[in-house]
Design a protein around this motif. Structure first.
Motif, mmCIF file in Angstrom:
data_model
loop_
_atom_site.group_PDB
_atom_site.id
_atom_site.type_symbol
_atom_site.label_atom_id
_atom_site.label_comp_id
_atom_site.label_asym_id
_atom_site.label_seq_id
_atom_site.Cartn_x
_atom_site.Cartn_y
_atom_site.Cartn_z
ATOM 1 N N GLU A 7 -18.219 -72.890 49.344
ATOM 2 C CA GLU A 7 -17.840 -72.440 48.015
ATOM 3 C C GLU A 7 -18.623 -73.173 46.935
ATOM 4 O O GLU A 7 -19.081 -72.573 45.966
ATOM 5 C CB GLU A 7 -16.340 -72.632 47.787
ATOM 6 C CG GLU A 7 -15.476 -71.698 48.604
ATOM 7 C CD GLU A 7 -15.233 -72.175 50.026
ATOM 8 O OE1 GLU A 7 -15.752 -73.248 50.401
ATOM 9 O OE2 GLU A 7 -14.532 -71.466 50.766
ATOM 10 N N LYS A 8 -18.809 -74.484 47.117
ATOM 11 C CA LYS A 8 -19.557 -75.276 46.131
ATOM 12 C C LYS A 8 -21.014 -74.822 46.070
ATOM 13 O O LYS A 8 -21.575 -74.628 44.988
ATOM 14 C CB LYS A 8 -19.482 -76.756 46.475
ATOM 15 C CG LYS A 8 -20.216 -77.641 45.492
ATOM 16 C CD LYS A 8 -20.115 -79.101 45.850
ATOM 17 C CE LYS A 8 -20.920 -79.941 44.874
ATOM 18 N NZ LYS A 8 -20.982 -81.335 45.267
ATOM 19 N N HIS A 9 -21.616 -74.623 47.229
ATOM 20 C CA HIS A 9 -23.012 -74.188 47.239
ATOM 21 C C HIS A 9 -23.157 -72.787 46.671
ATOM 22 O O HIS A 9 -24.153 -72.488 46.003
ATOM 23 C CB HIS A 9 -23.586 -74.277 48.653
ATOM 24 C CG HIS A 9 -23.966 -75.667 49.029
ATOM 25 N ND1 HIS A 9 -25.179 -76.207 48.693
ATOM 26 C CD2 HIS A 9 -23.287 -76.641 49.661
ATOM 27 C CE1 HIS A 9 -25.239 -77.447 49.117
ATOM 28 N NE2 HIS A 9 -24.090 -77.749 49.717
ATOM 29 N N GLU A 11 -21.264 -71.458 44.331
ATOM 30 C CA GLU A 11 -21.131 -71.589 42.879
ATOM 31 C C GLU A 11 -22.417 -72.115 42.255
ATOM 32 O O GLU A 11 -22.838 -71.638 41.194
ATOM 33 C CB GLU A 11 -19.962 -72.505 42.541
ATOM 34 C CG GLU A 11 -18.611 -71.911 42.847
ATOM 35 C CD GLU A 11 -17.482 -72.902 42.712
ATOM 36 O OE1 GLU A 11 -17.741 -74.057 42.300
ATOM 37 O OE2 GLU A 11 -16.339 -72.531 43.009
ATOM 38 N N GLU A 12 -23.071 -73.069 42.899
ATOM 39 C CA GLU A 12 -24.354 -73.583 42.403
ATOM 40 C C GLU A 12 -25.409 -72.483 42.422
ATOM 41 O O GLU A 12 -26.212 -72.352 41.495
ATOM 42 C CB GLU A 12 -24.805 -74.775 43.227
ATOM 43 C CG GLU A 12 -23.956 -76.011 43.031
ATOM 44 C CD GLU A 12 -24.332 -77.132 43.985
ATOM 45 O OE1 GLU A 12 -25.229 -76.933 44.844
ATOM 46 O OE2 GLU A 12 -23.732 -78.201 43.877
ATOM 47 N N TYR A 13 -25.413 -71.692 43.498
ATOM 48 C CA TYR A 13 -26.352 -70.569 43.597
ATOM 49 C C TYR A 13 -26.110 -69.571 42.466
ATOM 50 O O TYR A 13 -27.060 -69.095 41.837
ATOM 51 C CB TYR A 13 -26.211 -69.889 44.957
ATOM 52 C CG TYR A 13 -26.782 -68.499 44.994
ATOM 53 C CD1 TYR A 13 -28.156 -68.301 45.039
ATOM 54 C CD2 TYR A 13 -25.958 -67.372 44.959
ATOM 55 C CE1 TYR A 13 -28.687 -67.031 45.049
ATOM 56 C CE2 TYR A 13 -26.481 -66.105 44.970
ATOM 57 C CZ TYR A 13 -27.847 -65.932 45.019
ATOM 58 O OH TYR A 13 -28.376 -64.677 45.023
ATOM 59 N N GLU A 14 -24.863 -69.226 42.221
ATOM 60 C CA GLU A 14 -24.542 -68.279 41.152
ATOM 61 C C GLU A 14 -24.994 -68.820 39.792
ATOM 62 O O GLU A 14 -25.481 -68.059 38.961
ATOM 63 C CB GLU A 14 -23.038 -67.990 41.141
ATOM 64 C CG GLU A 14 -22.582 -67.126 42.297
ATOM 65 C CD GLU A 14 -23.080 -65.703 42.205
ATOM 66 O OE1 GLU A 14 -23.176 -65.172 41.089
ATOM 67 O OE2 GLU A 14 -23.373 -65.121 43.257
ATOM 68 N N ALA A 15 -24.840 -70.115 39.548
ATOM 69 C CA ALA A 15 -25.260 -70.712 38.281
ATOM 70 C C ALA A 15 -26.778 -70.638 38.141
ATOM 71 O O ALA A 15 -27.293 -70.294 37.069
ATOM 72 C CB ALA A 15 -24.782 -72.150 38.186
ATOM 73 N N ARG A 16 -27.503 -70.942 39.222
ATOM 74 C CA ARG A 16 -28.972 -70.859 39.176
ATOM 75 C C ARG A 16 -29.426 -69.427 38.963
ATOM 76 O O ARG A 16 -30.365 -69.157 38.204
ATOM 77 C CB ARG A 16 -29.585 -71.400 40.470
ATOM 78 C CG ARG A 16 -29.505 -72.887 40.627
ATOM 79 C CD ARG A 16 -30.409 -73.402 41.741
ATOM 80 N NE ARG A 16 -30.318 -72.626 42.969
ATOM 81 C CZ ARG A 16 -29.508 -72.883 43.987
ATOM 82 N NH1 ARG A 16 -28.687 -73.907 43.932
ATOM 83 N NH2 ARG A 16 -29.512 -72.123 45.065
ATOM 84 N N LYS A 17 -28.760 -68.489 39.628
ATOM 85 C CA LYS A 17 -29.103 -67.075 39.495
ATOM 86 C C LYS A 17 -28.877 -66.592 38.065
ATOM 87 O O LYS A 17 -29.720 -65.893 37.495
ATOM 88 C CB LYS A 17 -28.260 -66.255 40.474
ATOM 89 C CG LYS A 17 -28.538 -64.784 40.441
ATOM 90 C CD LYS A 17 -27.668 -64.061 41.451
ATOM 91 C CE LYS A 17 -27.814 -62.579 41.324
ATOM 92 N NZ LYS A 17 -26.904 -61.878 42.249
ATOM 93 N N ASP A 19 -28.870 -68.416 35.354
ATOM 94 C CA ASP A 19 -29.871 -69.052 34.507
ATOM 95 C C ASP A 19 -31.214 -68.338 34.632
ATOM 96 O O ASP A 19 -31.893 -68.071 33.639
ATOM 97 C CB ASP A 19 -30.015 -70.530 34.875
ATOM 98 C CG ASP A 19 -30.925 -71.271 33.929
ATOM 99 O OD1 ASP A 19 -30.767 -71.099 32.697
ATOM 100 O OD2 ASP A 19 -31.805 -72.011 34.417
#
Length: 42
Positions: A7-9, A11-17, A19
């Motif tokens: 889930e953490k990874h 969420e990080e992927y979604e934030a990078r996407k 951006d």
């Protein structure tokens, strides 16, 4: 393994996407048409 690892990874992927997509929208559009000379007889 740590709890909420995936889930953490994700969420990080979604934030990078998000951006990346936000930056992509502000890039200048490239003109793909070739420049034609003023006088085509030359």
């Amino acid at each position: 393994m740590a709890d909420n690892f995936l889930e953490k990874h994700f969420e990080e992927y979604e934030a990078r996407k998000a951006d990346y997509l936000r930056r992509k929208r502000h890039l200048p559009k490239l003109s793909r048409r070739p420049q034609r000379p003023d006088d085509e007889a030359l």
